[in-house]
Design an enzyme around this catalytic site. Structure first.
Site, short mmCIF file in Angstrom:
data_model
loop_
_atom_site.label_atom_id
_atom_site.label_comp_id
_atom_site.label_asym_id
_atom_site.label_seq_id
_atom_site.Cartn_x
_atom_site.Cartn_y
_atom_site.Cartn_z
N ARG A 220 3.15 12.92 -7.19
CA ARG A 220 4.61 13.07 -7.25
C ARG A 220 4.91 14.42 -7.88
O ARG A 220 4.09 14.95 -8.65
CB ARG A 220 5.24 11.95 -8.07
N LYS A 245 4.43 7.25 -13.03
CA LYS A 245 5.51 6.28 -12.83
C LYS A 245 5.06 4.91 -13.33
O LYS A 245 3.96 4.46 -13.04
CB LYS A 245 5.88 6.21 -11.35
N HIS A 310 8.05 15.24 -1.51
CA HIS A 310 7.47 13.90 -1.43
C HIS A 310 6.84 13.65 -0.06
O HIS A 310 6.00 12.74 0.07
CB HIS A 310 8.51 12.84 -1.75
N ARG A 313 3.11 13.90 -0.25
CA ARG A 313 2.47 12.68 -0.79
C ARG A 313 2.37 11.62 0.31
O ARG A 313 1.33 10.97 0.47
CB ARG A 313 3.28 12.17 -1.97
N HIS A 336 0.33 2.68 -7.01
CA HIS A 336 1.28 1.63 -6.66
C HIS A 336 0.93 0.32 -7.37
O HIS A 336 -0.24 -0.05 -7.44
CB HIS A 336 1.27 1.38 -5.14
N TYR A 345 2.56 2.43 4.90
CA TYR A 345 1.91 3.54 5.62
C TYR A 345 1.22 3.06 6.90
O TYR A 345 0.93 3.87 7.78
CB TYR A 345 0.93 4.26 4.70
#
Length: 363
Positions: A220, A245, A310, A313, A336, A345
């Site tokens: 990120r 995050k 982004h 990524r 994640h 994805y």
């Protein structure tokens, strides 16, 4: 000869009431407006603007009088609604609570701004008297009436619930508020050719290294600019992402090609505190500056897609999936919490789709 006109307008810009002076391109008028103290040009508004004071308004009329027609039909008063003293104290308490719980600066800003807009809406009502019905009314008459996004709507409702739970010790039943379904948007992905073109575009080794590291490690933007030199472990060929995050640390593989590029960058710039520093030594590079670097690259490559940082990524994750990397590993590399987040994805990977033969081909 056409009569020249300037248009005066009063509006809120960056949370301040400003006087706008609008006119077509004219160097003479530009020089005149620059005589006003604190006159600024806004690319967003495409206009010059100054503080909204009686003194500035008088000066504008004096400067442009007899030189141009002045259209002031949009010069209407703006009433700035402020929250009550009680609300200000409680909002400060809420901010301190968020900080004590180590919420990220972005989350604190989002939540406090959301609560402030709610408290302004009910500036004449004691906070203790606010009910579920008031939240529903705010949702209908402020959020929906102003056509704000579904994500903003969810943010505000979540902030209101947390505010009343922590500060007022009152439960707001958000289930009574009509919540929008979050749209299932697919991530934007670039082809490997497009990524290569973007990463080859910068002539500045720092810019090249920053963009390349985002793509090669799936970072990120905030994770990249928070990196420190010691986070690059050249012995183990990994990058350590600290406090990402969700307050999580993780590691990601470091490409040998990227390591060579980072060494070239390090020899030239010799960063001290952060891996990528701004113009002042020891200060982290700004995300805004990095976005501008990407824009310059897009102009050079003539890629017309509205590419954001982004996207690199998203492209990293999709290209890993298409090369056969297990989804579980991709989840770990991206940081994640849930595999469901990573599974999106699979919807943009074209590897298996390209094997499907269209019935049109048999016609």
């Amino acid at each position: 000869m056409a009569v020249k006109i300037i248009q005066l307008e009063r509006l809120i810009h960056q949370k301040q009431v400003r006087l706008l002076v609008r006119f077509g391109f004219d160097d003479y008028f530009k020089n005149l407006v620059q005589e006003l103290e604190g006159a600024l040009w806004s690319n967003t508004l495409k206009s010059w603007h100054v503080d909204d004071t009686d003194e500035n308004l008088t000066k504008i009329y004096a400067i442009f009088k007899d030189k141009v027609d002045i259209d002031d039909t949009f010069l209407v008063p703006i009433v700035v609604v402020k929250i009550s003293e009680e609300a200000a104290v409680m909002l400060n308490d809420f901010t301190l609570w968020l900080k004590s719980k180590r919420y990220s600066p972005n989350t604190i800003k989002t939540y406090t701004e959301s609560i402030k807009s709610f408290l302004k809406f009910y500036h004449n009502k004691p906070i203790a008297e606010i009910t579920n019905q008031d939240v529903i009314t705010f949702n209908n008459e402020y959020i929906l009436a102003n056509n704000y996004s579904a994500s903003f709507q969810n943010q505000v409702v979540n902030a209101i619930k947390l505010f009343f739970k922590t500060v007022e010790n009152k439960m707001i039943d958000v289930d009574l508020v009509h919540r929008p379904k979050r749209p299932k948007l697919l991530p934007n992905v670039l082809s490997k050719g497009e990524v290569k073109a973007i990463l080859d575009a910068p002539t500045n080794v720092k810019h090249k290294a920053m963009l390349s590291l985002i793509y090669s490690c799936g970072l990120r933007c905030g994770e990249l600019i928070n990196l420190k030199p010691n986070d690059i472990d050249s012995c183990r060929n990994i990058v350590v992402i600290r406090n990402g995050k969700g307050k999580k640390d993780r590691i990601t593989p470091l490409s040998i090609k990227i390591l060579d590029l980072l060494r070239e960058y390090f020899k030239k710039y010799k960063p001290s505190t952060y891996l990528f520093e701004g113009q002042n030594k020891g200060e982290k590079y700004s995300d805004r500056s990095l976005q501008l670097v990407l824009k310059q690259c897009l102009r050079k490559t003539k890629i017309t897609k509205p590419v954001a940082l982004h996207w690199l990524r998203h492209s990293y994750a999709t290209h890993l999936l298409e090369s056969g990397t297990d989804l579980r590993y991709i989840q770990e590399l991206l940081g994640h919490n849930s595999s469901k987040t990573t599974e999106i994805y699979t919807h943009v990977s074209t590897k298996n789709l390209q094997l499907i033969k269209s019935p049109f081909d048999d016609l």
